[in-house]
Scaffold this motif. Structure first.
Motif, PDB file in Angstrom:
ATOM      1  N   LEU A  26      -7.426   7.624   0.765  1.00 12.92           N
ATOM      2  CA  LEU A  26      -6.169   7.247  -0.129  1.00 12.92           C
ATOM      3  C   LEU A  26      -5.560   8.627  -0.385  1.00 12.92           C
ATOM      4  CD1 LEU A  26      -7.360   4.740  -2.650  1.00 12.92           C
ATOM      5  CD2 LEU A  26      -6.081   4.456  -0.483  1.00 12.92           C
ATOM      6  N   GLY A  27      -6.373   9.624  -0.408  1.00 12.11           N
ATOM      7  CA  GLY A  27      -5.639  11.022  -0.642  1.00 12.11           C
ATOM      8  C   GLY A  27      -4.921  11.577   0.485  1.00 12.11           C
ATOM      9  N   ALA A  80     -12.358   2.271  -5.898  1.00 14.65           N
ATOM     10  CA  ALA A  80     -12.100   3.589  -5.527  1.00 14.65           C
ATOM     11  C   ALA A  80     -10.919   4.483  -6.144  1.00 14.65           C
ATOM     12  CB  ALA A  80     -11.993   3.773  -3.996  1.00 14.65           C
ATOM     13  N   SER A  81      -9.774   3.640  -6.579  1.00 11.49           N
ATOM     14  CA  SER A  81      -8.692   4.174  -6.977  1.00 11.49           C
ATOM     15  C   SER A  81      -8.565   4.132  -8.498  1.00 11.49           C
ATOM     16  CB  SER A  81      -7.472   3.527  -6.449  1.00 11.49           C
ATOM     17  OG  SER A  81      -7.483   2.111  -6.607  1.00 11.49           O
ATOM     18  N   GLU A 140     -16.335   6.895  -1.437  1.00 14.96           N
ATOM     19  CA  GLU A 140     -15.930   8.400  -0.986  1.00 14.96           C
ATOM     20  C   GLU A 140     -15.119   8.494  -0.112  1.00 14.96           C
ATOM     21  OE1 GLU A 140     -18.326  12.400   0.627  1.00 14.96           O
ATOM     22  OE2 GLU A 140     -19.541  11.058  -0.545  1.00 14.96           O
ATOM     23  N   ASP A 141     -15.252   7.600   1.162  1.00 10.79           N
ATOM     24  CA  ASP A 141     -14.326   7.628   2.078  1.00 10.79           C
ATOM     25  C   ASP A 141     -13.011   7.150   2.029  1.00 10.79           C
ATOM     26  OD1 ASP A 141     -16.204   9.005   3.564  1.00 10.79           O
ATOM     27  OD2 ASP A 141     -16.975   7.078   4.850  1.00 10.79           O
ATOM     28  N   MET A 142     -13.175   6.041   0.942  1.00  8.42           N
ATOM     29  CA  MET A 142     -11.849   5.212   0.705  1.00  8.42           C
ATOM     30  C   MET A 142     -10.909   6.455  -0.048  1.00  8.42           C
ATOM     31  SD  MET A 142      -9.949   2.813   0.723  1.00  8.42           S
ATOM     32  CE  MET A 142     -10.891   1.372   1.560  1.00  8.42           C
ATOM     33  N   VAL A 144       0.800  -1.176   0.109  1.00 12.80           N
ATOM     34  CA  VAL A 144      -0.088   0.039  -0.057  1.00 12.80           C
ATOM     35  C   VAL A 144       0.910   1.295  -0.127  1.00 12.80           C
ATOM     36  CG1 VAL A 144      -0.507   0.616   2.502  1.00 12.80           C
ATOM     37  CG2 VAL A 144      -2.241   0.370   0.767  1.00 12.80           C
ATOM     38  N   VAL A 145       2.035   1.304   0.637  1.00 17.01           N
ATOM     39  CA  VAL A 145       2.863   2.253   0.545  1.00 17.01           C
ATOM     40  C   VAL A 145       3.462   2.554  -0.742  1.00 17.01           C
ATOM     41  CG1 VAL A 145       5.305   3.013   1.343  1.00 17.01           C
ATOM     42  CG2 VAL A 145       3.636   2.257   3.088  1.00 17.01           C
TER      43      VAL A 145
END
Lengths: 185, 157
Positions: free
Chosen positions: B44-45, B14-15, B38-40, A137-138
């Motif tokens: 990630l942001g 989401a990505s 939306e939360d995900m 994930v990083v």
């Protein structure tokens, strides 16, 4: 050889011939990325700086075996992840992940928190992930590598990496939601 | 499949790592999944905007360690080379054939012993009194080399 690979491997042929100035240029191109990756994986800047130094010394000793036609960055990512995992293995676990991942997802009040607080929670949650999921994930979400690049860096298949990333993201969200719920209660 | 069972797919969706028309239609209709995505994305942001601390000095430390190692080996190699040359010179000198050396040995003269002559009545032969020992004269060994300027004297008692 695409432009990106050529840029990231700039100076490698000269460095292989013993040109220290070229090797210094190679370090400067990658030092920030290597340090940041190590920092995100081990969670503290002192260990990260030491890991970064060891990674570049290892590059110097093994330059002959690094393929000039490939991105030296992928080699550096892989060695950094391995070195960081070695450091993590020597440490005691610092947080119980299960405590958070088994909490049912609460309605997220993230928007009520300041941006720096949300970031702090996200980073704390990141530190609780198992090493392999954290590395995936990083590389993908912090460093912005593609799934294929992450797979190359971790020496895994893309399928495995996608699975690790999706699992890690779900866990991250649950941990952050649980932390927010605790703060509010 | 329930919404909660599709969390992992939503995490990839989401990505943009997963695109399925069916999933997209579901997210558009389902408020829970839409909120999850939306939360995900927000999460990630946060990760993507992660600001690392200032990079510490790495290049100069690494290069310093490489140079020390390099020059350490160079110094060792130079010392070893110098020692080898020195040993070779010494062996060469010691194994050179010795040039002619003549030795003159001068020893002290033997002490003179006088025996008494018998006259008339024979007298029992008596051991002559041992004369007093002459002062010790040192043995001198003279080593003459081919070089006329070099003469070695070895003097011993």
């Amino acid at each position: 050889v695409n432009v990106r690979v050529a840029t990231l491997s700039l100076g490698l042929p000269e460095a292989k011939r013993g040109d220290l100035a070229a090797f210094e240029q190679l370090i400067r191109t990658h030092e920030r990325t290597v340090f940041r990756l190590a920092w995100r994986l081990v969670g503290n800047p002192d260990d990260a700086a030491e890991i970064a130094q060891e990674v570049f010394l290892k590059l110097y000793r093994n330059m002959g075996s690094v393929d000039e036609g490939r991105n030296v960055g992928a080699w550096l990512y892989r060695v950094t992840v391995n070195a960081s995992n070695d450091v993590l293995r020597k440490r005691r676990p610092t947080a119980a992940l299960d405590e958070f991942t088994h909490v049912s997802a609460a309605p997220s009040p993230e928007q009520s928190l300041a941006a720096d607080q949300r970031r702090e929670l996200a980073l704390r949650a990141l530190d609780m992930l198992p090493p392999k999921e954290r590395a995936a994930v990083v590389l993908r979400d912090v460093e912005g590598l593609s799934t294929a690049e992450v797979a190359e860096a971790l020496g895994s298949s893309e399928v495995t990496v996608r699975s690790q990333i999706s699992t890690a993201r779900v866990k991250l969200k649950r941990i952050v939601d649980a932390m927010l719920a605790r703060r509010q209660s | 499949m329930t919404c909660s069972e599709r969390e992992r797919d939503l995490a990839l969706y989401a990505s943009g790592d997963l695109f399925e028309p069916e999933l997209e239609q579901h997210v558009a209709r389902c408020a829970t999944c839409s909120k999850y995505v939306e939360d995900m994305r927000a999460l990630l942001g946060e990760l993507a905007g992660d600001a690392a601390p200032a990079t510490p000095v790495i290049a100069s430390v690494v290069l310093g360690r490489i140079r020390r190692r390099r020059y350490g080996w160079a110094a060792f190699a130079a010392t070893a080379a110098a020692a080898s040359v020195l040993i070779a010179v010494m062996v060469s000198m010691l194994s050179r054939p010795v040039e002619t050396i003549s030795v003159t040995l001068r020893a002290p003269a033997a002490p003179v012993v006088t025996l008494p002559v018998a006259r008339g009545k024979a007298q029992p032969l008596r051991r002559p009194r041992k004369p007093a020992a002459p002062p010790a004269e040192p043995i001198v060994v003279k080593l003459v080399t081919d070089d006329p300027d070099v003469v070695i004297y070895w003097i011993t008692d």
